[in-house]
Design a protein around this motif. Structure first.
Motif, PDB file in Angstrom:
ATOM      1  N   ALA A   1       0.842  -1.208   0.000  1.00 37.72           N
ATOM      2  CA  ALA A   1       0.000   0.000   0.000  1.00 37.72           C
ATOM      3  C   ALA A   1       0.878   1.260   0.000  1.00 37.72           C
ATOM      4  N   PRO A   2       0.524   2.269  -0.770  1.00 36.56           N
ATOM      5  CA  PRO A   2       1.343   3.498  -0.828  1.00 36.56           C
ATOM      6  C   PRO A   2       1.541   4.152   0.531  1.00 36.56           C
ATOM      7  N   ASP A   3       0.567   4.021   1.424  1.00 36.56           N
ATOM      8  CA  ASP A   3       0.678   4.682   2.724  1.00 36.56           C
ATOM      9  C   ASP A   3       1.195   3.749   3.821  1.00 36.56           C
ATOM     10  N   ALA A   4       1.703   2.573   3.452  1.00 42.90           N
ATOM     11  CA  ALA A   4       2.172   1.597   4.449  1.00 42.90           C
ATOM     12  C   ALA A   4       3.300   2.191   5.295  1.00 42.90           C
ATOM     13  N   ARG A   5       3.175   2.068   6.592  1.00 46.09           N
ATOM     14  CA  ARG A   5       4.193   2.549   7.527  1.00 46.09           C
ATOM     15  C   ARG A   5       4.531   1.422   8.500  1.00 46.09           C
ATOM     16  N   THR A   6       5.800   1.363   8.907  1.00 45.96           N
ATOM     17  CA  THR A   6       6.275   0.257   9.739  1.00 45.96           C
ATOM     18  C   THR A   6       6.794   0.763  11.070  1.00 45.96           C
ATOM     19  N   VAL A   7       6.450   0.027  12.117  1.00 42.29           N
ATOM     20  CA  VAL A   7       7.011   0.280  13.433  1.00 42.29           C
ATOM     21  C   VAL A   7       7.611  -1.033  13.923  1.00 42.29           C
ATOM     22  N   THR A   8       8.762  -0.977  14.566  1.00 35.84           N
ATOM     23  CA  THR A   8       9.446  -2.185  15.023  1.00 35.84           C
ATOM     24  C   THR A   8       9.699  -2.123  16.517  1.00 35.84           C
ATOM     25  N   GLY A   9       9.893  -3.292  17.090  1.00 34.99           N
ATOM     26  CA  GLY A   9      10.194  -3.383  18.510  1.00 34.99           C
ATOM     27  C   GLY A   9      10.960  -4.656  18.818  1.00 34.99           C
ATOM     28  N   THR A  10      11.681  -4.668  19.910  1.00 37.98           N
ATOM     29  CA  THR A  10      12.433  -5.851  20.337  1.00 37.98           C
ATOM     30  C   THR A  10      12.179  -6.098  21.813  1.00 37.98           C
ATOM     31  N   GLU A  11      12.233  -7.367  22.171  1.00 42.83           N
ATOM     32  CA  GLU A  11      12.085  -7.772  23.567  1.00 42.83           C
ATOM     33  C   GLU A  11      12.895  -9.037  23.753  1.00 42.83           C
ATOM     34  N   GLY A  12      14.001  -8.927  24.519  1.00 39.31           N
ATOM     35  CA  GLY A  12      14.880 -10.077  24.632  1.00 39.31           C
ATOM     36  C   GLY A  12      15.483 -10.386  23.263  1.00 39.31           C
ATOM     37  N   GLY A  13      15.323 -11.614  22.817  1.00 41.72           N
ATOM     38  CA  GLY A  13      15.818 -11.986  21.488  1.00 41.72           C
ATOM     39  C   GLY A  13      14.760 -11.900  20.420  1.00 41.72           C
ATOM     40  N   ALA A  14      13.570 -11.455  20.768  1.00 43.18           N
ATOM     41  CA  ALA A  14      12.468 -11.404  19.803  1.00 43.18           C
ATOM     42  C   ALA A  14      12.427 -10.038  19.124  1.00 43.18           C
TER      43      ALA A  14
ATOM     44  N   SER B   1      -5.866  -1.811   7.681  1.00 40.85           N
ATOM     45  CA  SER B   1      -5.387  -3.147   8.031  1.00 40.85           C
ATOM     46  C   SER B   1      -3.932  -3.066   8.466  1.00 40.85           C
ATOM     47  N   ALA B   2      -3.492  -4.116   9.210  1.00 40.80           N
ATOM     48  CA  ALA B   2      -2.114  -4.173   9.696  1.00 40.80           C
ATOM     49  C   ALA B   2      -1.573  -5.587   9.569  1.00 40.80           C
ATOM     50  N   VAL B   3      -0.274  -5.689   9.288  1.00 37.65           N
ATOM     51  CA  VAL B   3       0.411  -6.978   9.192  1.00 37.65           C
ATOM     52  C   VAL B   3       1.403  -7.081  10.345  1.00 37.65           C
ATOM     53  N   PHE B   4       1.385  -8.227  11.027  1.00 33.50           N
ATOM     54  CA  PHE B   4       2.284  -8.485  12.148  1.00 33.50           C
ATOM     55  C   PHE B   4       3.360  -9.463  11.687  1.00 33.50           C
ATOM     56  N   LEU B   5       4.638  -9.114  11.870  1.00 36.17           N
ATOM     57  CA  LEU B   5       5.768  -9.965  11.505  1.00 36.17           C
ATOM     58  C   LEU B   5       6.646 -10.157  12.734  1.00 36.17           C
ATOM     59  N   SER B   6       7.108 -11.381  12.949  1.00 33.85           N
ATOM     60  CA  SER B   6       7.905 -11.638  14.149  1.00 33.85           C
ATOM     61  C   SER B   6       8.996 -12.665  13.876  1.00 33.85           C
ATOM     62  N   SER B   7      10.064 -12.562  14.662  1.00 35.12           N
ATOM     63  CA  SER B   7      11.135 -13.555  14.641  1.00 35.12           C
ATOM     64  C   SER B   7      11.741 -13.631  16.035  1.00 35.12           C
ATOM     65  N   GLY B   8      12.152 -14.828  16.411  1.00 35.95           N
ATOM     66  CA  GLY B   8      12.789 -15.013  17.708  1.00 35.95           C
ATOM     67  C   GLY B   8      11.846 -15.111  18.886  1.00 35.95           C
ATOM     68  N   LEU B   9      10.537 -15.256  18.651  1.00 35.30           N
ATOM     69  CA  LEU B   9       9.603 -15.407  19.777  1.00 35.30           C
ATOM     70  C   LEU B   9       9.883 -16.738  20.481  1.00 35.30           C
ATOM     71  N   PRO B  10       9.992 -16.738  21.797  1.00 38.09           N
ATOM     72  CA  PRO B  10      10.247 -17.985  22.516  1.00 38.09           C
ATOM     73  C   PRO B  10       9.138 -19.008  22.285  1.00 38.09           C
ATOM     74  N   GLU B  11       9.516 -20.270  22.241  1.00 35.80           N
ATOM     75  CA  GLU B  11       8.517 -21.334  22.082  1.00 35.80           C
ATOM     76  C   GLU B  11       7.664 -21.413  23.339  1.00 35.80           C
ATOM     77  N   LEU B  12       6.367 -21.545  23.137  1.00 33.05           N
ATOM     78  CA  LEU B  12       5.434 -21.578  24.264  1.00 33.05           C
ATOM     79  C   LEU B  12       5.114 -23.010  24.676  1.00 33.05           C
ATOM     80  N   PRO B  13       4.766 -23.218  25.938  1.00 30.37           N
ATOM     81  CA  PRO B  13       4.347 -24.562  26.361  1.00 30.37           C
ATOM     82  C   PRO B  13       2.997 -24.913  25.745  1.00 30.37           C
ATOM     83  N   ALA B  14       2.663 -26.196  25.793  1.00 35.94           N
ATOM     84  CA  ALA B  14       1.370 -26.648  25.273  1.00 35.94           C
ATOM     85  C   ALA B  14       0.245 -25.933  26.015  1.00 35.94           C
ATOM     86  N   GLY B  15      -0.794 -25.583  25.276  1.00 39.84           N
ATOM     87  CA  GLY B  15      -1.942 -24.914  25.882  1.00 39.84           C
ATOM     88  C   GLY B  15      -1.817 -23.413  25.961  1.00 39.84           C
ATOM     89  N   LYS B  16      -0.726 -22.846  25.392  1.00 37.25           N
ATOM     90  CA  LYS B  16      -0.539 -21.397  25.406  1.00 37.25           C
ATOM     91  C   LYS B  16      -0.356 -20.876  23.985  1.00 37.25           C
TER      92      LYS B  16
END
Length: 248
Positions: A146-159, A171-186
């Motif tokens: 989109a011509p008006d697409a703007r991005t904001v970034t953030g970090t937390e730990g290694g994510a 509309s918004a698109v969420f992109l992530s890398s390095g998120l810790p693996e969660l236990p079952a049920g989360k």
């Protein structure tokens, strides 16, 4: 996957044959590679068409019709060579053989019908997955380009997280890398932070990758990420892992 090899998994991705971690890497790559996104769409559609062409659903009444005709269709006796004697070609066996053969044919027909139905269902599921993947890619591409697409970034730990917002597309698109693996049920849950501090559910993710956030951006001024029970929550149940201000 690195360098030119990032382009290689498009066929495996289109067939849903990549492991989770490789799929996430390739999905991130596709957000910046229009050629790979286009190739995946074309391969997915081709695979669905080829799969559908190789399967056919038998008529629903086929099995019942064959079973009903067992007792009404006269069968020819087996050919017995002159002088072969009775033995297994004698009168008793001649009376049984046609029905045994027909019973085997009925069993084969029923089994074949089951295989074809299974193939049809398998193809239908693959086609649905391909359609969902194509729609997700198209939705993400629409926001990212989109011509008006703007991005904001953030970090937390290694994510590391990036949110791309298009007010024109609402509309918004969420992109992530390095998120810790969660236990079952989360699960990770995304939220839109509306004016006044109201947190609105905006989608779920189990880990790295990208997705179009649920719902319209509307008047949201920020977004957050929390850990919630599988299936999500109507409101955050704990402190956010990350809060970000959305671009105006």
């Amino acid at each position: 996957m690195n360098g030119e090899h990032l382009h290689a998994p498009s066929g495996a991705y289109a067939l849903d044959a990549l492991p989770d971690h490789e799929r996430a890497v390739f999905e991130r790559h596709m957000t910046d590679c229009a050629e790979c996104a286009r190739e995946v769409r074309e391969l997915s559609a081709t695979a669905a068409r080829l799969g559908a062409a190789a399967a056919a659903v038998p008529p629903a009444a086929l099995r019942e019709r064959v079973l009903a005709e067992i007792t009404t269709v006269r069968q020819l006796p087996p050919h017995v060579a002159p002088g072969s004697g009775a033995g297994r070609s004698g009168p008793a066996f001649r009376g049984r053989l046609p029905r045994l053969v027909l019973a085997a044919c009925v069993a084969a027909t029923a089994a074949f019908g089951g295989v074809v139905v299974w193939q049809h269902e398998d193809v239908r599921r693959a086609e649905q997955r391909a359609q969902r993947a194509e729609q997700r890619t198209a939705d993400m591409s629409r926001v990212l380009s989109a011509p008006d697409a703007r991005t904001v970034t953030g970090t937390e730990g290694g994510a590391r997280v990036a949110v791309v917002v298009s007010r024109a597309e609402d509309s918004a698109v969420f992109l992530s890398s390095g998120l810790p693996e969660l236990p079952a049920g989360k699960t990770y849950q995304l939220w839109f932070d509306d004016r006044g501090g109201t947190m609105r559910p905006a989608g779920l993710t189990r880990g790295d990758g990208g997705l179009v956030m649920d719902g319209a951006v509307d008047g949201a001024t920020g977004m957050g990420v929390t850990v919630e029970p599988a299936g999500g929550s109507p409101q955050p149940t704990g402190a956010p892992l990350m809060l970000m201000t959305l671009p105006a």
